[in-house]
Design a protein around this motif. Structure first.
Motif, mmCIF file in Angstrom:
data_model
loop_
_atom_site.group_PDB
_atom_site.id
_atom_site.type_symbol
_atom_site.label_atom_id
_atom_site.label_comp_id
_atom_site.label_asym_id
_atom_site.label_seq_id
_atom_site.Cartn_x
_atom_site.Cartn_y
_atom_site.Cartn_z
ATOM 1 N N ASP A 159 -19.921 -109.933 -34.202
ATOM 2 C CA ASP A 159 -18.720 -110.530 -33.638
ATOM 3 C C ASP A 159 -18.198 -111.544 -34.647
ATOM 4 O OD1 ASP A 159 -16.978 -112.102 -31.616
ATOM 5 O OD2 ASP A 159 -17.833 -110.529 -30.359
ATOM 6 N N ASN A 160 -17.444 -112.499 -34.157
ATOM 7 C CA ASN A 160 -16.933 -113.570 -35.002
ATOM 8 C C ASN A 160 -18.089 -114.419 -35.536
ATOM 9 O OD1 ASN A 160 -15.729 -116.304 -35.589
ATOM 10 N ND2 ASN A 160 -13.874 -115.214 -35.000
ATOM 11 N N PRO A 161 -18.059 -114.839 -36.801
ATOM 12 C CA PRO A 161 -19.162 -115.635 -37.338
ATOM 13 C C PRO A 161 -19.331 -116.999 -36.669
ATOM 14 C CG PRO A 161 -17.355 -115.533 -38.911
ATOM 15 C CD PRO A 161 -17.045 -114.545 -37.829
ATOM 16 N N ALA A 162 -18.300 -117.451 -35.941
ATOM 17 C CA ALA A 162 -18.418 -118.706 -35.203
ATOM 18 C C ALA A 162 -18.881 -118.488 -33.767
ATOM 19 C CB ALA A 162 -17.073 -119.445 -35.202
ATOM 20 N N HIS A 163 -19.196 -117.263 -33.407
ATOM 21 C CA HIS A 163 -19.686 -116.967 -32.064
ATOM 22 C C HIS A 163 -21.023 -117.692 -31.837
ATOM 23 C CE1 HIS A 163 -21.178 -114.678 -28.602
ATOM 24 N NE2 HIS A 163 -19.962 -114.179 -28.461
ATOM 25 N N TRP A 164 -21.264 -118.104 -30.609
ATOM 26 C CA TRP A 164 -22.473 -118.889 -30.318
ATOM 27 C C TRP A 164 -23.754 -118.119 -30.628
ATOM 28 C CZ3 TRP A 164 -25.882 -116.932 -26.772
ATOM 29 C CH2 TRP A 164 -25.397 -116.033 -25.831
ATOM 30 N N VAL A 165 -23.761 -116.808 -30.499
ATOM 31 C CA VAL A 165 -24.967 -116.041 -30.829
ATOM 32 C C VAL A 165 -25.316 -116.194 -32.307
ATOM 33 C CG1 VAL A 165 -25.937 -113.713 -31.017
ATOM 34 C CG2 VAL A 165 -24.671 -114.370 -28.961
ATOM 35 N N LYS A 166 -24.300 -116.143 -33.150
ATOM 36 C CA LYS A 166 -24.523 -116.276 -34.593
ATOM 37 C C LYS A 166 -24.904 -117.710 -34.953
ATOM 38 C CE LYS A 166 -24.115 -114.302 -38.789
ATOM 39 N NZ LYS A 166 -24.695 -115.309 -39.652
ATOM 40 N N LYS A 167 -24.159 -118.678 -34.446
ATOM 41 C CA LYS A 167 -24.387 -120.084 -34.821
ATOM 42 C C LYS A 167 -25.673 -120.656 -34.238
ATOM 43 C CE LYS A 167 -20.695 -122.163 -33.474
ATOM 44 N NZ LYS A 167 -19.733 -123.283 -33.285
ATOM 45 N N ASP A 168 -25.889 -120.382 -32.950
ATOM 46 C CA ASP A 168 -26.998 -121.047 -32.256
ATOM 47 C C ASP A 168 -28.330 -120.322 -32.382
ATOM 48 O OD1 ASP A 168 -24.994 -122.720 -31.483
ATOM 49 O OD2 ASP A 168 -24.973 -122.129 -29.368
#
Length: 428
Positions: A159-168
């Motif tokens: 998804d978007n690189p700022a999506h919570w799955v990626k960031k968190d």
């Protein structure tokens, strides 16, 4: 290691063997083999999972859980006949059985989903399409895994690189002690070469990078990058075999747009969707707002005067009238006017956009030159940069009324046209 269908790829086998962390995430492109890998590991876990707690399967809806999780687990060709017999699930049920263990099935498609986890004492969980879960729901699911040895197994498309799955989670894998595996389309050797080639042709731009290469990339620029006015806008229409729908984006101050969509076979013997005609009223330009009753009458007159291409027939009665789901008063007006088969549109924005993008990329959607409102909007229909920075994929809400109608019509009637365009790939 092998499934009933054949040998696993080295990456699949490695991920199964190494998925022993408290949280294990398979992420990457569509049809890359990550789901089968995660499901086989989930089966192995259920067989030995600690007792005294709840085992859970979560997904966006009961339909997606049935299709993505229990469909493969109950398929003898995937898991073998002996294992398939030991998996039981009825679509829509909140309870399943895997290898003699009761499984709680919990959906998470809205803000209230977190409450469905109350009282859960987790001994393990499987999460389908993690990026589609509400953030608070997943946090609560993690917190609920209180039985010693509990493990979570999850899959997701990028998804978007700022999506919570990626960031968190993914970016902090080492710090949090979790395991992740990245898959691309080419990591699944079981796929036929012609299928892989077709998939690569079906996507462009953002969707190609996400669903073919498995990249977490930000949505930016034009949404329908494959749209080419010279290719997709036509002067001549073929005979229309099915009048699928007229699709309405409702507006009073904003423009009201109604698109007539049909299925036909072009001169090249290829079946396509055609936007045959457009009714559009812009109150600002006309300096006059219209009532629901006036819109209903205008729609009726427009359809009654629309010719069938390549025939002498005048007047169209589409199979469905698909209406902006927020336009409750107009839907009621259509019912009062005895318009048949009126339905609120499927307003799954990203799924709808992805479907239209795939239709354009595969040259399976043409627009008649008379549909000037839609043709004017398509090139400028763009992603919202401010939303992208927050990890959200959203179109800019400006000059998008006919684009919304197109999305409503194609998405809502997909079950009707899909048998005629079977090889179009629209990733779920």
């Amino acid at each position: 290691m092998a499934t009933a269908e054949g040998l696993l790829s080295p990456k699949q086998a490695q991920s199964i063997a190494q998925a022993d962390a408290w949280l294990n995430i398979w992420e990457g492109s569509v049809r890359s083999g990550k789901t089968i890998s995660s499901l086989l590991r989930w089966l192995m876990y259920v067989a030995t999972a600690p007792r005294g707690g709840d085992l859970t399967v979560t997904g966006r809806t009961y339909d997606t859980v049935s299709r993505n999780v229990f469909g493969p687990l109950m398929d003898p060709a995937v898991v073998g006949p002996q294992v398939a017999k030991l998996v039981s699930y009825t679509r829509g049920s909140s309870v399943a059985s895997i290898l003699g263990r009761q499984i709680e099935v919990i959906t998470a498609n809205d803000a209230r989903a977190e409450g469905r986890l109350r009282g859960l004492t987790g001994a393990g969980a499987y999460v389908d399409e993690l990026t589609l879960m509400p953030k608070d729901f997943f946090s609560r699911l993690v917190d609920r895994q209180s039985i010693a040895g509990a493990k979570i197994f999850a899959t997701t498309n990028p998804d978007n690189p700022a999506h919570w799955v990626k960031k968190d989670w993914l970016n902090r894998a080492l710090e949090l002690g979790i395991r992740t595996w990245h898959f691309t389309l080419d990591d699944n050797p079981a796929l036929p070469a012609e299928y892989v080639a077709r998939m690569k042709r079906a996507y462009t731009g953002l969707w190609y990078r996400r669903y073919i290469l498995g990249h977490w990339v930000q949505s930016e620029g034009a949404i329908y990058e494959a749209f080419d006015e010279k290719r997709h806008v036509v002067q001549q229409l073929p005979r229309i075999d099915r009048w699928l729908c007229d699709a309405i984006d409702y507006g009073t101050v904003n423009p009201f747009s109604d698109l007539l969509i049909g299925l036909g076979t072009g001169a090249d013997d290829v079946q396509r969707l055609y936007v045959v005609s457009e009714y559009r009223h812009d109150s600002r330009q006309a300096r006059r707002q219209m009532t629901d009753a006036e819109y209903s009458q205008a729609r009726r007159r427009w359809l009654a005067g629309t010719p069938h291409p390549q025939t002498n027939i005048i007047g169209v009665q589409p199979e469905w009238t698909v209406v902006d789901p927020s336009a409750a008063s107009f839907i009621e007006q259509l019912f009062r006017d005895q318009v048949g088969n009126v339905t609120p549109a499927d307003n799954s924005v990203i799924d709808g956009i992805r479907g239209v993008a795939s239709l354009f990329a595969a040259d399976r959607l043409h627009v008649h030159e008379s549909c000037t409102g839609l043709i004017d909007e398509l090139p400028g229909y763009s992603w919202d940069d401010a939303a992208a920075e927050k990890g959200e994929d959203k179109p800019i809400k400006k000059d998008d009324h006919s684009c919304d109608a197109l999305r409503y019509g194609t998405r809502t009637t997909e079950a009707l046209w899909r048998p005629y365009i079977p090889h179009l790939e629209v990733a779920a």
